[in-house]
Scaffold this motif. Structure first.
Motif, PDB file in Angstrom:
ATOM      1  N   ILE A 263      10.661   5.098  -3.649  1.00  9.75           N
ATOM      2  CA  ILE A 263       9.590   5.887  -3.037  1.00  9.75           C
ATOM      3  C   ILE A 263       9.482   5.538  -1.551  1.00  9.75           C
ATOM      4  N   GLU A 264       8.926   6.491  -0.806  1.00  9.91           N
ATOM      5  CA  GLU A 264       8.837   6.307   0.645  1.00  9.91           C
ATOM      6  C   GLU A 264       7.391   6.073   1.047  1.00  9.91           C
ATOM      7  N   GLU A 265       7.139   4.954   1.654  1.00  7.72           N
ATOM      8  CA  GLU A 265       5.777   4.551   2.003  1.00  7.72           C
ATOM      9  C   GLU A 265       5.074   5.612   2.851  1.00  7.72           C
ATOM     10  N   HIS A 266       5.785   6.149   3.818  1.00  9.30           N
ATOM     11  CA  HIS A 266       5.149   7.102   4.745  1.00  9.30           C
ATOM     12  C   HIS A 266       4.710   8.384   4.031  1.00  9.30           C
ATOM     13  N   ALA A 267       5.329   8.652   2.893  1.00 12.06           N
ATOM     14  CA  ALA A 267       5.022   9.909   2.201  1.00 12.06           C
ATOM     15  C   ALA A 267       3.810   9.799   1.277  1.00 12.06           C
ATOM     16  N   ILE A 268       3.396   8.562   0.985  1.00 17.37           N
ATOM     17  CA  ILE A 268       2.321   8.364  -0.004  1.00 17.37           C
ATOM     18  C   ILE A 268       0.955   8.509   0.656  1.00 17.37           C
ATOM     19  N   PRO A 269       0.191   9.510   0.269  1.00 14.28           N
ATOM     20  CA  PRO A 269      -1.094   9.740   0.947  1.00 14.28           C
ATOM     21  C   PRO A 269      -2.150   8.704   0.552  1.00 14.28           C
ATOM     22  N   VAL A 270      -2.732   8.080   1.570  1.00 11.56           N
ATOM     23  CA  VAL A 270      -3.856   7.165   1.365  1.00 11.56           C
ATOM     24  C   VAL A 270      -4.923   7.563   2.383  1.00 11.56           C
ATOM     25  N   LYS A 271      -6.129   7.838   1.931  1.00 14.57           N
ATOM     26  CA  LYS A 271      -7.199   8.236   2.857  1.00 14.57           C
ATOM     27  C   LYS A 271      -7.520   7.071   3.784  1.00 14.57           C
ATOM     28  N   THR A 337       9.857   1.179   3.412  1.00 10.85           N
ATOM     29  CA  THR A 337       8.650   0.987   4.226  1.00 10.85           C
ATOM     30  C   THR A 337       8.671   1.878   5.465  1.00 10.85           C
ATOM     31  N   LYS A 338       7.524   1.891   6.125  1.00 13.22           N
ATOM     32  CA  LYS A 338       7.406   2.678   7.348  1.00 13.22           C
ATOM     33  C   LYS A 338       8.366   2.168   8.420  1.00 13.22           C
ATOM     34  N   TYR A 339       8.777   0.920   8.280  1.00  9.24           N
ATOM     35  CA  TYR A 339       9.681   0.324   9.273  1.00  9.24           C
ATOM     36  C   TYR A 339      11.129   0.411   8.814  1.00  9.24           C
ATOM     37  N   ASP A 340      11.357   1.269   7.811  1.00  9.08           N
ATOM     38  CA  ASP A 340      12.704   1.563   7.335  1.00  9.08           C
ATOM     39  C   ASP A 340      13.379   0.407   6.587  1.00  9.08           C
ATOM     40  N   SER A 341      12.596  -0.610   6.235  1.00  8.57           N
ATOM     41  CA  SER A 341      13.168  -1.644   5.371  1.00  8.57           C
ATOM     42  C   SER A 341      12.875  -1.251   3.920  1.00  8.57           C
ATOM     43  N   ARG A 343      11.664  -2.741  -0.005  1.00  7.77           N
ATOM     44  CA  ARG A 343      11.233  -3.890  -0.793  1.00  7.77           C
ATOM     45  C   ARG A 343      10.982  -3.486  -2.245  1.00  7.77           C
ATOM     46  N   VAL A 344      11.084  -4.480  -3.103  1.00  3.60           N
ATOM     47  CA  VAL A 344      10.833  -4.234  -4.521  1.00  3.60           C
ATOM     48  C   VAL A 344       9.323  -4.133  -4.736  1.00  3.60           C
ATOM     49  N   VAL A 345       8.910  -3.137  -5.487  1.00  5.30           N
ATOM     50  CA  VAL A 345       7.501  -3.005  -5.876  1.00  5.30           C
ATOM     51  C   VAL A 345       7.417  -3.364  -7.351  1.00  5.30           C
ATOM     52  N   SER A 346       6.764  -4.470  -7.655  1.00  5.33           N
ATOM     53  CA  SER A 346       6.715  -4.874  -9.059  1.00  5.33           C
ATOM     54  C   SER A 346       5.457  -4.322  -9.721  1.00  5.33           C
ATOM     55  N   MET A 347       5.397  -4.523 -11.018  1.00  4.56           N
ATOM     56  CA  MET A 347       4.211  -4.127 -11.783  1.00  4.56           C
ATOM     57  C   MET A 347       3.068  -5.073 -11.414  1.00  4.56           C
ATOM     58  N   LEU A 348       1.848  -4.607 -11.522  1.00  2.00           N
ATOM     59  CA  LEU A 348       0.700  -5.494 -11.295  1.00  2.00           C
ATOM     60  C   LEU A 348       0.801  -6.661 -12.275  1.00  2.00           C
ATOM     61  N   ALA A 349       0.707  -7.894 -11.752  1.00  2.00           N
ATOM     62  CA  ALA A 349       0.905  -9.055 -12.625  1.00  2.00           C
ATOM     63  C   ALA A 349      -0.400  -9.488 -13.295  1.00  2.00           C
ATOM     64  N   GLY A 350      -1.374  -9.887 -12.516  1.00  2.00           N
ATOM     65  CA  GLY A 350      -2.632 -10.375 -13.094  1.00  2.00           C
ATOM     66  C   GLY A 350      -3.693  -9.300 -13.071  1.00  2.00           C
ATOM     67  N   GLU A 351      -4.897  -9.654 -12.700  1.00  2.10           N
ATOM     68  CA  GLU A 351      -5.989  -8.686 -12.640  1.00  2.10           C
ATOM     69  C   GLU A 351      -6.493  -8.602 -11.215  1.00  2.10           C
ATOM     70  N   MET A 352      -6.667  -7.369 -10.737  1.00  4.74           N
ATOM     71  CA  MET A 352      -7.145  -7.183  -9.388  1.00  4.74           C
ATOM     72  C   MET A 352      -8.596  -6.724  -9.415  1.00  4.74           C
ATOM     73  N   LEU A 353      -8.855  -5.731 -10.225  1.00 10.92           N
ATOM     74  CA  LEU A 353     -10.188  -5.128 -10.270  1.00 10.92           C
ATOM     75  C   LEU A 353     -10.619  -4.947 -11.721  1.00 10.92           C
ATOM     76  N   PRO A 354     -11.232  -5.959 -12.316  1.00 13.57           N
ATOM     77  CA  PRO A 354     -11.627  -5.803 -13.721  1.00 13.57           C
ATOM     78  C   PRO A 354     -12.635  -4.668 -13.913  1.00 13.57           C
ATOM     79  N   ARG A 355     -12.587  -4.055 -15.049  1.00  9.50           N
ATOM     80  CA  ARG A 355     -13.538  -3.006 -15.470  1.00  9.50           C
ATOM     81  C   ARG A 355     -13.625  -1.858 -14.470  1.00  9.50           C
ATOM     82  N   ILE A 356     -12.443  -1.386 -14.097  1.00  7.00           N
ATOM     83  CA  ILE A 356     -12.356  -0.287 -13.139  1.00  7.00           C
ATOM     84  C   ILE A 356     -12.361   1.064 -13.873  1.00  7.00           C
ATOM     85  N   CYS A 357     -12.143   1.008 -15.205  1.00  2.13           N
ATOM     86  CA  CYS A 357     -12.154   2.268 -15.959  1.00  2.13           C
ATOM     87  C   CYS A 357     -12.600   2.026 -17.400  1.00  2.13           C
TER      88      CYS A 357
END
Lengths: 357, 357
Positions: A263-271, A337-341, A343-357
Motif C-alpha cells: 500500500i502507498e502511504e500518500h494514497a491513504i486518506p487521513v483527516k 512511505t511518503k519518502y519512497d522507502s 517498511r513492513v506493516v505488521s498486525m497490531l500486537a497488543g492493545e492500543m485502545l480498549p473498548r473502542i467497539c
C-alpha cells in the motif's frame, strides 16, 4: 444446509509474532490484533473446528440445500463511553454486524440482539440507545427478529453491552473472503481512516480538546450492493477494518490468501484532525478502528469501474485506490512511505485502545 | 427471504400485572417474568416492530424464498457462578440456544458465539468453558460458525459472559409457537422442574448444604426431532421453561394463544431434594429455572403417542402429562392443588434468582 467445502481456511497458518504468553486474559486479547488471533488459534479454533469457522473471515457462509447461501456474523459491543460524536453503542451494534455480513457479499436482512444491562442503568439511556438502533436498522433495511435481555448487579458490567448476530443472503455466484485475494488485484479503501477510534478517544476526554472528531459509524450494505451490481465477481475480498485498523485487516487478508499486499502511504486518506489527534497521543492511524469503511480487493481490470460505483454511494464518496496485491512477500503487508522507502506493516500486537467497539 | 405473515403476534396483548415502574434498570428487568415482559413491551417492541419479533416466541422464524424456513434465536448468558453441579456457562450457552431454536420446531445446525471476557480471567477457566461448549455442541450436533471476543477492564464484567445465536431449519409443514395452543390440547412436561435453579443456588453456597442438587442443562434437539417424527403437526407449542420457570412459560403461552391452561399440582414432578431446598429458601418450584426441560402442547388424540416418543429419549424418560388447554379463563393459568382447590398461577413478577442463566 451443508458445510461449504470450497471455503478457504487457516490451515497451516502460524502467527509469526512473538506473543505475550500469560495465564490470564489481558486487554490485548480483545484488541482484534495479534493477541486476539493467538487466543483464537490456540483455544477457540481447535475446540470448535469446522471449515466455516476456520476460514477466518468476519462472517461464516452457509450453503443451504437449494444452493442459496447465507452469511452469518456476530459481534459483541462494549464501547465506552456509550455515546460519542457521530454515534453510540446502538448504532455501532447494528452497523458493525450489518457490515460484517455485507463483507461476505451478502444482503443483510435479519439481526438478533442480546442486551446485558447493568443494574442502575437509566431507562432514559436505554431508550436513547434503542432509538438509535431503530434508526440504524431502518437505514440498513434490516429487521431485529429475536432478542434477549439480561440484567447483572451494579458493578458487574459497564452500563450496557450489546451483542448482535446478522443473517443475510449471499449474492448468487459470489465467493468473497480473505483467501480470495490474488496477485494483481487492486486494493480500494472507501474513505479516510481512524475517524471512529479517535472520536471515541475524544469522547473519553483523553485529548483535552474536542475538535471536529466524528465517528464514521455507518451501515455499508447499500455500498456493497451497488458495488456488486457494478462489477460482480470481480470483487475478491471485502473487510471492514474495525479493531486493529487497516493494518490488521490487510495483514489478515495477506495471511489468508498467502499473498503480499503493498500500500502507498500518500494514497491513504487521513483527516487532518485525526492525524493531529493521533500525533498527540502517539498513535498510528493505520491501527485505529474504523466503523464505516471497507477495504475492497478487486480484479485490476474492474478497479476503475468499482471505484466509480463506490464513489456514487453516500459512504463511499472519498474512495481511493491505495495499493495492490502481489505474489510476495507472502503473508505480509508493505507500506511505500511518503519518502519512497518501504517498511513492513505488521498486525497490531497488543492493545492500543480498549473498548473502542 | 420474506417476513412470515402467518406468524401469531402479540397485538392487543397487555400485561395485567401491576408493574414496578422505575426510571432505572433493576434486577427484576432481567427476571424473564413480568418486568422483563413490560420492558420489552414498552421499549423494545415499539422500536423494532416487525411481525417476527412481535410473535413473542423464543425464536424468530424466517421464510426463505424456496419455502424453507429458518428458526433463529439469541440468548445472553451471565450465570453466576460459572461452574455449578451438572454444568457451567459454556454448556448452558450451547444448550440454551439449541433448545430455543428446537422449540420452534427446527433442527438447530449453526451457532454464533460472542464472548465478553473480564481482564484477569484465567486462561484455565476460559479453556474449561470452551471444552464444555465443545462437548455440548458435539452432543447437539451443531457447529459454531462465527465468533467474537471482547475484553473489558477488571471490574466491568464478572469473569465472562457468552451470547449465542442459533440457526436451524424448521421442519416442513410445521407451525409451532405460543399462539398455536388450542382448547382441548394436552400439556406435557418432559421431566422434573427446578433442578437448574436450585443447583446454581447451591453452588453459590446459599443453602448451607450441597445435597444432590444437579442442573438439568441439556440439549433437547434430539428429543424434539424424535417427537416431531412421531406426531408431526400435532405438536402445537414447545417452550423451554428457563428464567421465570414453568409458571412464566405457561402464562406466556396462555396470553399468546388467548386460552386458559389448567395444570395439576400432583402431576408436576419435583425431586425431593429440590422441593426441600425450595422450602428452605421460600421458593416455589413453579418459578425456578430449568435448562433441560420442555413444555409441549399437543393435540389430545396424539398425546399418548407423543409421551411414548418423548420417554424413549435420553432427556425425556420422566415425561408426564400435567394438564390441558381450555377455552377460558383466557390468558390465565390455573393450578389444581393437591387438596383439590384451584388457584391462579401468575407470571413471575419481580426477580427471584438473578443471574440464573
Amino acid at each position: 444446509m451443508t458445510n461449504n467445502p470450497s471455503q478457504p481456511n487457516w490451515e497451516g497458518y502460524s502467527c509469526p509474532m512473538p506473543l505475550q504468553h500469560t495465564s490470564r486474559i489481558v486487554l490485548g486479547h480483545g484488541s482484534g490484533g495479534g493477541m486476539t488471533h493467538d487466543l483464537i488459534q490456540r483455544f477457540f479454533l481447535p475446540a470448535f473446528e469446522n471449515p466455516i469457522l476456520k476460514a477466518g473471515n468476519d462472517g461464516g457462509v452457509l450453503d443451504m440445500l437449494d444452493g442459496q447461501r447465507l452469511s452469518v456474523s456476530v459481534d459483541c459491543h462494549v464501547v465506552w463511553p456509550l455515546f460519542f460524536p457521530g454515534g453510540d453503542i446502538g448504532r455501532l451494534a447494528i452497523c458493525g454486524t450489518v457490515n460484517d455480513v455485507s463483507a461476505m457479499g451478502a444482503d443483510p436482512k435479519y439481526l438478533t440482539a442480546g442486551f446485558i444491562l447493568e443494574e442502575g442503568l437509566t431507562i432514559d439511556t436505554l431508550q436513547k440507545v434503542i432509538a438509535s438502533m431503530q434508526i440504524a436498522a431502518e437505514e440498513a433495511g434490516v429487521s431485529i427478529i429475536a432478542g434477549d435481555t439480561k440484567v447483572v448487579e451494579k458493578g458487574k458490567a459497564d452500563q450496557m453491552y450489546i451483542s448482535t448476530t446478522g443473517v443475510g443472503v449471499v449474492r448468487k455466484g459470489l465467493l468473497v473472503g480473505g483467501a480470495c485475494a490474488q496477485p494483481g488485484d487492486q486494493v480500494i479503501l472507501t474513505g479516510s481512516i481512524g475517524d471512529h477510534g479517535m472520536a471515541v478517544i475524544c469522547a473519553r476526554g483523553e485529548l483535552g480538546f474536542t475538535g471536529d472528531l466524528v465517528s464514521d459509524v455507518a451501515p455499508l450494505n447499500w455500498l456493497v450492493h451497488t458495488l456488486i451490481d457494478a462489477v460482480g465477481d470481480a470483487v475478491h475480498v471485502m473487510r471492514d477494518p474495525t479493531r486493529g485498523g487497516l493494518a490488521t485487516s490487510l495483514n489478515e487478508i495477506a495471511r489468508q490468501s498467502g499473498t503480499g499486499i503493498v500500500i502507498e502511504e500518500h494514497a491513504i486518506p487521513v483527516k487532518p484532525v485525526v492525524q493531529a489527534a493521533c500525533e498527540l497521543l502517539g498513535f498510528d492511524p493505520l491501527y485505529v478502528a474504523n466503523e464505516g469503511k471497507l477495504v475492497i480487493i478487486v480484479r485490476a481490470d474492474k478497479a476503475d469501474q468499482a471505484l466509480e460505483a463506490i464513489r456514487a454511494c453516500q459512504y463511499g464518496k472519498e474512495a481511493v485506490r491505495i495499493g495492490e496485491v502481489r505474489d510476495s512477500p507472502k503473508g505480509m503487508v508493505l507500506l511505500k512511505t511518503k519518502y519512497d522507502s518501504q517498511r513492513v506493516v505488521s498486525m497490531l500486537a497488543g492493545e492500543m485502545l480498549p473498548r473502542i467497539c
